[in-house]
Scaffold this active site. Structure first.
Site, PDB file in Angstrom:
ATOM      1  N   ILE A 130     -64.460 -10.147  27.942  1.00  0.00           N
ATOM      2  CA  ILE A 130     -63.508 -10.775  28.742  1.00  0.00           C
ATOM      3  C   ILE A 130     -64.344 -11.730  29.898  1.00  0.00           C
ATOM      4  CG2 ILE A 130     -61.006 -10.979  29.756  1.00  0.00           C
ATOM      5  CD1 ILE A 130     -60.813  -8.057  28.317  1.00  0.00           C
ATOM      6  N   GLY A 131     -63.937 -12.943  29.884  1.00  0.00           N
ATOM      7  CA  GLY A 131     -64.723 -13.671  30.910  1.00  0.00           C
ATOM      8  C   GLY A 131     -63.660 -14.367  31.852  1.00  0.00           C
ATOM      9  N   SER A 133     -62.586 -12.697  35.355  1.00  0.00           N
ATOM     10  CA  SER A 133     -62.577 -12.802  36.876  1.00  0.00           C
ATOM     11  C   SER A 133     -63.823 -13.525  37.335  1.00  0.00           C
ATOM     12  CB  SER A 133     -62.722 -11.171  37.342  1.00  0.00           C
ATOM     13  OG  SER A 133     -61.760 -10.482  36.518  1.00  0.00           O
ATOM     14  N   GLU A 249     -53.503  -7.595  26.122  1.00  0.00           N
ATOM     15  CA  GLU A 249     -54.248  -6.690  26.679  1.00  0.00           C
ATOM     16  C   GLU A 249     -53.412  -5.488  27.398  1.00  0.00           C
ATOM     17  OE1 GLU A 249     -57.194  -8.788  29.204  1.00  0.00           O
ATOM     18  OE2 GLU A 249     -57.797  -6.852  30.236  1.00  0.00           O
TER      19      GLU A 249
HETATM   20  C1  LIG Z   1     -63.884  -1.237  35.288  1.00  0.00           C
HETATM   21  C2  LIG Z   1     -63.482  -2.611  35.251  1.00  0.00           C
HETATM   22  C3  LIG Z   1     -63.673  -3.369  34.340  1.00  0.00           C
HETATM   23  C4  LIG Z   1     -63.214  -4.659  34.499  1.00  0.00           C
HETATM   24  N1  LIG Z   1     -63.554  -5.543  33.159  1.00  0.00           N
HETATM   25  C5  LIG Z   1     -63.496  -6.968  33.497  1.00  0.00           C
HETATM   26  C6  LIG Z   1     -63.645  -7.625  32.074  1.00  0.00           C
HETATM   27  O1  LIG Z   1     -64.063  -7.306  31.294  1.00  0.00           O
HETATM   28  N2  LIG Z   1     -63.518  -9.191  32.521  1.00  0.00           N
HETATM   29  C7  LIG Z   1     -62.646  -9.648  33.734  1.00  0.00           C
HETATM   30  O2  LIG Z   1     -62.736 -10.652  33.598  1.00  0.00           O
HETATM   31  N3  LIG Z   1     -62.475  -8.865  34.637  1.00  0.00           N
HETATM   32  C8  LIG Z   1     -62.748  -7.479  34.600  1.00  0.00           C
HETATM   33  N4  LIG Z   1     -62.267  -6.641  35.816  1.00  0.00           N
HETATM   34  C9  LIG Z   1     -61.934  -7.189  36.749  1.00  0.00           C
HETATM   35  C10 LIG Z   1     -60.284  -6.952  37.053  1.00  0.00           C
HETATM   36  O3  LIG Z   1     -59.665  -7.626  36.291  1.00  0.00           O
HETATM   37  C11 LIG Z   1     -60.044  -7.338  38.566  1.00  0.00           C
HETATM   38  O4  LIG Z   1     -60.750  -6.255  39.211  1.00  0.00           O
HETATM   39  C12 LIG Z   1     -58.780  -7.392  38.778  1.00  0.00           C
HETATM   40  O5  LIG Z   1     -58.027  -8.517  38.389  1.00  0.00           O
HETATM   41  C13 LIG Z   1     -58.513  -7.565  40.554  1.00  0.00           C
HETATM   42  O6  LIG Z   1     -59.301  -8.398  41.026  1.00  0.00           O
HETATM   43  P1  LIG Z   1     -60.415  -8.016  42.246  1.00  0.00           P
HETATM   44  O7  LIG Z   1     -61.033  -6.907  41.787  1.00  0.00           O
HETATM   45  O8  LIG Z   1     -60.987  -9.430  42.573  1.00  0.00           O
HETATM   46  O9  LIG Z   1     -59.470  -7.407  43.318  1.00  0.00           O
HETATM   47  P2  LIG Z   1     -58.419  -8.691  44.300  1.00  0.00           P
HETATM   48  O10 LIG Z   1     -57.839  -9.497  43.516  1.00  0.00           O
HETATM   49  O11 LIG Z   1     -59.256  -9.164  45.385  1.00  0.00           O
HETATM   50  O12 LIG Z   1     -57.523  -7.629  44.762  1.00  0.00           O
HETATM   51  C14 LIG Z   1     -57.691  -6.412  45.862  1.00  0.00           C
HETATM   52  C15 LIG Z   1     -56.700  -5.596  45.974  1.00  0.00           C
HETATM   53  O13 LIG Z   1     -55.688  -6.475  46.526  1.00  0.00           O
HETATM   54  C16 LIG Z   1     -54.287  -6.352  45.966  1.00  0.00           C
HETATM   55  N5  LIG Z   1     -53.754  -7.868  45.890  1.00  0.00           N
HETATM   56  C17 LIG Z   1     -54.419  -9.119  45.332  1.00  0.00           C
HETATM   57  N6  LIG Z   1     -53.709 -10.148  45.492  1.00  0.00           N
HETATM   58  C18 LIG Z   1     -52.261  -9.482  45.867  1.00  0.00           C
HETATM   59  C19 LIG Z   1     -50.899 -10.322  46.116  1.00  0.00           C
HETATM   60  N7  LIG Z   1     -50.742 -11.267  45.636  1.00  0.00           N
HETATM   61  N8  LIG Z   1     -50.085  -9.378  46.454  1.00  0.00           N
HETATM   62  C20 LIG Z   1     -50.488  -7.970  46.704  1.00  0.00           C
HETATM   63  N9  LIG Z   1     -51.723  -7.352  46.549  1.00  0.00           N
HETATM   64  C21 LIG Z   1     -52.637  -8.125  46.249  1.00  0.00           C
HETATM   65  C22 LIG Z   1     -54.751  -6.080  44.406  1.00  0.00           C
HETATM   66  O14 LIG Z   1     -53.862  -5.423  43.735  1.00  0.00           O
HETATM   67  C23 LIG Z   1     -55.968  -5.000  45.043  1.00  0.00           C
HETATM   68  O15 LIG Z   1     -55.247  -3.937  45.374  1.00  0.00           O
HETATM   69  C24 LIG Z   1     -62.488  -5.290  35.581  1.00  0.00           C
HETATM   70  C25 LIG Z   1     -62.440  -4.520  36.604  1.00  0.00           C
HETATM   71  C26 LIG Z   1     -62.884  -3.103  36.491  1.00  0.00           C
HETATM   72  C27 LIG Z   1     -62.496  -2.281  37.711  1.00  0.00           C
END
Ligand SMILES: Cc1cc2nc3c(=O)[nH]c(=O)nc-3n(C[C@H](O)[C@H](O)[C@H](O)COP(=O)(O)OP(=O)(O)OC[C@H]3O[C@@H](n4cnc5c(N)ncnc54)[C@H](O)[C@@H]3O)c2cc1C
Lengths: 383, 376
Positions: A130-131, A133, A249
């Protein structure tokens, strides 16, 4: 009163019948020593397992026969996935293709893409990642910056994706990239493309997780060339497509059964004569699980009828993630052991160790708890 | 959280709609805030809104779940469950839910349809039963009997000298030792059953689906009823909190616009959705072999949800929700009461946990799947 579209209709007999067949397959896999349930999870990448599951007819169940599929209902697929999860099978090499990328390509892909890719998915020989993030676009998915620009009949992609699970082992990514201006709602100008990982212009850098395990990655695109036929949906329609994909998903039993094998090991470790504390807490988890199984079957029924149950899917994931996130915390209070990944011969300690280290990801991947609660709040009419 | 069930097919759907509409009309006509207030904790006749009961009884609603062949309405259990949830939503101050389930249980045990209000006696200290020449005599005390002093008949699980459990209907209830109330002000009387008699055909074997080792059929039916009522009361709480969050303004905007409030309500909605799913399953399992296990799951899950939903909804209502004037307490005091009646969530969780551990880890998944397949 607020109304959600859950119901307690039974699964059709056809689906329950498929259960017996997949159990036979899984029993044989276990007997052959192909996987150790408490050491694997559904993200564990095992190309051999997926190939055998494909050959046995358990992948691409809902796909048309013309593309190598089995033309069964979504509820048959639901039962098969549920059984795989309960068995602790290593599904990483086909899970994403089967759950979301394949169906997305079937609905919105070009004929050329369908012919080239779907039959291989159905055989269990084609893995997707999944591309979505990016480094500056996590929860705020509309902020993606990776860009595709027209170049004759092709597109040229530049930018990067991050946290891409199994990118180093998959054949393709389904990527969301920017092809135009975001517009006032920020949801415009986004398009989905199929990225062939074997083509030039794409490189993968491993990212180790907190336990030193390599599962996710960073992916870089430099003048990566992709033909029009690999565009999914129309140009600029990416946001709507991604929203639809996320309903698939987010709603499945993989959102609360990630650590089901720990619960099994816990019950065995407690033994037939639990003390009151152990009995109460075990019963509490099982009652929660029973409710989740009902909810996820309801959502599967809605998806099968062509309804996109955004809020109900988010409810399953949020309630489900809270459940699976809590299981190791409860288990460690019921049986006082020290968790370890190398406690050979003590499956409960090993399962507890593995799950403890994986659990923080449960409420992040696929949309964080906070993002899901926002989706639910919107469904409740609060935003 | 819906009061209409999308799963139902045409004909059953129509009957369900007619019955639920009829119930709505009766509630609108008779269940005023004054009636609710008068019944709340009252120790005199006000606790029994006679007009409303008469209207309900004349409508046949107490026999909703009794098969047509046994002179009932013969509703599907899931529709009867919706009726009971509606009682929970409205805080109906009458044992209609107990009567609906009790009458159906009694009919399933081969007994005739009762003509008046019936209640279920919770399992407390054991009630003993002894054979006499012309019938049976009872010995024991019953505590926390819903409307025990006002109803025409009681259903009780009683044990004979050989340790066999019987389902007994007592039509001449014993003296009320103590008129008591739960936290919601609903009558929960202590009764002295010693010396009460039961004719031969008032002592029956519970239907085999309703009784399990350690759980009497009356206790299980009571838990089934309370799970459905809990869902109804949670729906009322959540609806009130959603309305309040949209209407109440602070810092120049509705509370609903604050993310902290949105997340609290999303969490409450998750509890309500999960509780509803478990109560739906229990409703679908009425009358089949999975009844006691499905009821255990429902009472365990709904009881757990009740505390969270009450806490969150009170927090959102602020001080106004802590007043007698605001109706929120009618729902939340019932949640705090009902979750502990006919076995607390912890008690039912313990039963589930003991059964699961006795079966071992491998047996758990097939058990869960069989249980859900029973829904329908
Ligand atoms: C094991 C694992 C596998 C993954 N695999 C994939 C993958 O295959 N493909 C892919 O595309 N992505 C993947 N991801 C990424 C995942 O989708 C993101 O980690 C997720 O969407 C959160 O983004 P971030 O990590 O940048 O956190 P951030 O968005 O920076 O968030 C950090 C914290 O702030 C909170 N936050 C952010 N915005 C708000 C808001 N508006 N209000 C309140 N709280 C907020 C979040 O809930 C979180 O607690 C994976 C993640 C993990 C951990």
């Amino acid at each position: 009163m607020q109304s959600f579209r859950f119901s307690a209709e039974p699964l059709p007999a056809e689906a329950e019948a498929a259960r017996a067949a997949v159990r036979v397959f899984l029993d044989a896999e276990l007997a052959a020593g192909h996987f150790v349930p408490h050491r694997t999870s559904w993200t564990t990448f095992d190309a051999g397992f997926s190939r055998r599951a494909g050959a046995a007819g358990f992948i691409g169940l809902t796909m048309p026969a013309a593309y190598g599929g089995h033309e069964r209902s979504g509820l048959v697929r639901f039962v098969v996935t549920e059984e795989m999860l309960a068995a602790g099978a290593p599904c990483g090499a086909h899970w994403i293709s089967d759950r979301q990328s394949g169906p997305q390509i079937l609905r919105h892909g070009s004929e050329a893409a369908k012919r080239a890719i779907l039959p291989r998915i159905c055989r269990g020989e084609c893995a997707f990642g999944i591309g979505m993030s990016e480094p500056n676009s996590g929860s705020d998915l509309a902020a993606v910056r990776t860009r595709a620009a027209r170049d004759g009949d092709d597109w040229l992609i530049n930018g990067s994706k991050i946290w891409t699970t199994n990118a180093h082992q998959v054949d393709y990514l389904l990527a969301l990239v920017r092809t135009g201006e975001p517009g006032p709602d920020r949801h415009g100008g986004l398009t989905q493309f199929i990225i062939d990982m074997a083509a030039p212009g794409v490189t993968v850098r491993p990212i180790l997780d907190l336990s030193g395990h390599h599962e996710f990655n960073e992916v870089f695109f430099t003048d990566y060339r992709v033909p029009d036929a690999m565009m999914v949906g129309a140009e600029g329609e990416g946001w709507g497509l991604v929203t639809e994909e996320l309903a698939f998903e987010r709603s499945g039993p993989d959102r609360f059964l990630s650590d089901y094998r720990l619960l099994v090991e816990l019950v065995d470790r407690i033994g037939p004569e639990p003390d009151r504390f152990q009995a109460v807490e075990t019963g509490r988890m099982v009652a929660q699980l029973t409710a989740l199984l009902g909810m996820s079957a309801s959502v599967a029924r809605l998806l099968d009828k062509g309804v996109v149950p955004g809020v109900e899917a988010a409810l399953v994931k949020d309630v489900g993630n809270s459940f699976e996130r809590a299981v190791p915390e409860i288990a460690r209070r019921l049986v006082p052991v020290e968790p370890s990944l190398t406690a050979q011969g003590e499956p409960f300690r090993e399962a507890l160790g593995g799950v403890t280290l994986r659990a923080p990801s449960f409420t992040l991947r696929g949309g964080t708890r906070e993002v899901l609660r926002g989706v639910i709040a919107r469904g409740l009419g609060l935003r | 959280m819906n009061t209409t069930n999308h799963a139902q097919d045409g004909a059953a759907d129509e009957v369900a709609d007619i019955v639920l509409d009829q119930f709505e009309r009766l509630l609108a006509q008779h269940l005023s805030p004054q009636v609710l207030a008068a019944c709340d904790g009252a120790v005199d006749d006000a606790a029994w809104p006679a007009d409303l009961w008469r209207a309900l009884n004349d409508s046949g609603l107490p026999l909703a779940l009794v098969p047509e062949a046994a002179d009932g309405i013969g509703l599907e259990a899931r529709t009867a469950a919706l009726l009971i949830r509606r009682c929970g939503q409205a805080a109906l101050p009458l044992p209609l839910p107990e009567t609906i389930a009790g009458a159906a249980l009694w009919a399933a045990a081969g007994g005739g349809a009762p003509e008046d209000a019936l209640t279920l006696v919770p399992a407390g200290s054991p009630v003993r039963i002894t054979r006499r020449a012309d019938g049976f005599v009872l010995d024991g005390r019953a505590a926390q009997v819903p409307w025990g002093g006002s109803v025409a008949a009681l259903l009780v699980d009683a044990i004979d000298a050989a340790g066999v459990r019987h389902l007994v209907r007592i039509t001449a209830p014993g003296t009320v030792r103590d008129p008591r109330h739960n936290l919601a002000g609903e009558p929960r009387d202590a009764l002295d059953l010693t010396g009460c008699t039961a004719a031969i055909d008032e002592v029956r074997t519970a239907p085999d689906w309703a009784a399990e080792v350690g759980v009497g059929s009356v206790e299980a039916a009571g838990a089934w009823v309370r799970a459905q009522q809990l869902v109804g009361a949670m729906e009322t709480c959540l609806a009130s909190a959603l309305d309040h969050a949209r209407e109440r303004q602070q810092f120049g905007r509705p509370l609903a616009k604050f993310q902290a409030i949105q997340h609290m309500l999303a969490e409450a909605a998750g509890h309500v959705a999960a509780a509803t799913a478990s109560a739906d399953l229990a409703a679908a399992c009425w009358g089949d072999a999975r009844f006691v296990l499905a009821t255990a799951m429902a009472k365990a899950r709904c009881g757990e949800a009740a505390g969270h939903v009450a806490e969150i909804c009170h927090q959102i209502h602020g001080a106004m929700g802590f007043t007698q004037e605001h109706p929120l307490h009618r729902a939340t005091r019932r949640l705090w009461s009902w979750r502990d009646e006919f076995g607390s969530d912890a008690r039912w969780q313990e039963r589930i946990g003991r059964a699961v551990c006795a079966g071992g880890g491998t047996a758990l998944w097939p058990m869960l799947v069989r249980l859900r397949a029973g829904a329908g």
